[in-house]
Design an enzyme around this catalytic site. Sequence first.
Site, PDB file in Angstrom:
ATOM      1  N   HIS A 129      41.585  32.453  13.563  1.00  0.00           N
ATOM      2  CA  HIS A 129      40.297  32.385  14.266  1.00  0.00           C
ATOM      3  C   HIS A 129      39.811  33.799  14.587  1.00  0.00           C
ATOM      4  O   HIS A 129      38.629  34.116  14.402  1.00  0.00           O
ATOM      5  CB  HIS A 129      40.417  31.565  15.549  1.00  0.00           C
ATOM      6  CG  HIS A 129      40.081  30.123  15.391  1.00  0.00           C
ATOM      7  ND1 HIS A 129      40.941  29.222  14.812  1.00  0.00           N
ATOM      8  CD2 HIS A 129      38.967  29.412  15.733  1.00  0.00           C
ATOM      9  CE1 HIS A 129      40.380  28.019  14.812  1.00  0.00           C
ATOM     10  NE2 HIS A 129      39.184  28.112  15.369  1.00  0.00           N
ATOM     11  N   HIS A 170      46.879  30.886  21.315  1.00  0.00           N
ATOM     12  CA  HIS A 170      47.388  32.174  20.823  1.00  0.00           C
ATOM     13  C   HIS A 170      47.743  33.088  21.976  1.00  0.00           C
ATOM     14  O   HIS A 170      47.136  33.026  23.053  1.00  0.00           O
ATOM     15  CB  HIS A 170      46.340  32.879  19.945  1.00  0.00           C
ATOM     16  CG  HIS A 170      46.183  32.279  18.581  1.00  0.00           C
ATOM     17  ND1 HIS A 170      47.123  32.434  17.588  1.00  0.00           N
ATOM     18  CD2 HIS A 170      45.193  31.500  18.071  1.00  0.00           C
ATOM     19  CE1 HIS A 170      46.707  31.791  16.504  1.00  0.00           C
ATOM     20  NE2 HIS A 170      45.545  31.211  16.775  1.00  0.00           N
TER      21      HIS A 170
END
Length: 431
Positions: free
Chosen positions: A198, A245
Site C-alpha cells: 500500500h 503494518h
Amino acid sequence: MSLRQRLAALLLCLRDPQKVASFQRLCGVEEPRRPAGAPEETGGSDPERAAIPEGGGSKLRACGARNGVRNGLPEATATATAGELESHKTLQNRVPGLRRNSLTGEEGEAYGVRNWPLFYLFSLGTELGNELFYITFFPFWIWNLDALVGRRLVIMWVLVMYLGQCAKDVIRWPRPASPPVVKLEVFYNSEYSMPSTHAMSGTAIPLTLVLLTYGRWQYPLMYGLVIATCWCSLVCLSRIYLGMHSILDIIAGFLYAIFILAVFYPYVELIDNFNQIYKYSPLIIISLHLALGIFSFTLDTWSTSRGDTAEILGSGAGIACGSHVAYHIGLTSEPPLDTLPLTIPSITVTHFGKVMLRILIGMVFLMLMRIVMKKITIPLACKVFGIKSDDVRKARQYMEVELTYRYITYGMVGFSITFLVPCLFFFIGLS
C-alpha cells in the site's frame, strides 16, 4: 554502543507493535476487551487463520476500513455477547463490518471509534491502494484525460506492485501482533508485512503522475508535489491506523518504491512504445507476465498475495495488448508535439456529461466482463486441472486455478480498458 547496534535497536523500535497500538489510541481507536487467556496473534501468514470456517463470529463483526477479521480468537470468544467483551461506550461507538473476507470467512473483532473524521479519512486513504480504486482510477485517466499518461502509469504500477509482492514473500515478516494492535482491516492479513505494498503504491502512483504530466500539461509543479505528498502520507498513515503494518514496513515500502522509480522510470517511454509498435509485442507481453506469475515466488502456505500478483500481471498484460491493437487500427491518436504542453480544458456541462457517460458505460462493461470471465474461467480451470469445484472457495486457493482465472479474467478487463471500451465509445459517438 556501536553504530550497528544502534541501527538494530532503531529497526526493532520501528517494528514494535506497541508503536502501532499507540498511534491507534492517539487517533481514537478503542481496543476491545479480550477475555483472560485469549491468545495473542503473531501476524503473518498463519495457515490456521487462513482456514477459519465461514459464518462464525457474527457477534464480533466490526468495522474495518475495508473488511474484518476474527483475529484468531477461540470459538467461545466468537460466540460471546458484545456486552461481555466491550464497555458501554465502545458498544455505542461500534459500527457494523463493511465486508468479510470471502476467501477465508474471516470476520473482525469488536472495537470502538472515538474520532470519526479520522476513521473516515484513513478509510479513504487505504482505499487508494485497493482494487476498487485501481479499476476506476486507471480507466478514468485512459478514457477521459490522457491515454498516454494512463498507459505509462500502469506500467510503473505493475513493476512496483509486482516487486513489492515478491519482496514480501522473500522476507516473510509477520503482521503486527494483536494484541496490542487492533486489526481494523484484515483482508490482506494472510499476507506477509514487509514491505507495505500500500505504501509502495501510494508513493509510486502520485509521483509517477507528477513525472508524466509535468511539462506535458500546464500546471504549477508545487501543486503536483503537494498533492503527491498528501496522497502518499494519507495512504501510509492509514495502514498504521488500521493495524496492518508497522512503522518500519511503511518506511521500507516508501523507500523501495522510490528506488524502483529511479531505476525503471527512465525506460517507461521505451516500454510503452515497444508495447504499441512492435509487431510481436503481445506474444512477448503475455508470455513474460505469465512466466513472472508462475516462477517468481512460491508460498509456504496460501495467502491473497499470489492471487493479487496474478491480478496485477494480468491487468498490465491486458492493458498493454489492448493498446497495441488500438494503435494498429488507428483507434488512438496523440496530440502533435507542437501543441505541448497541453492546457487543462474548461469544464462545461456537455464535457462533464460525456465524462460521466464514459465512466458509467465503461464501468458497467468492465464489471460485466469481470463477472462473465470469472464464471467461465473458474469451472474451466477446475476441469482442466482435475480439481473438484464443489467448494469454490477451496478450489480458488489451488495455484493452477487461482493463477488461471485471475490472469485471464483481469487480462480481459485490462484489454477492455484500452481496446474494447474505446471501440464501444467510438461506435456510440463518445470518443
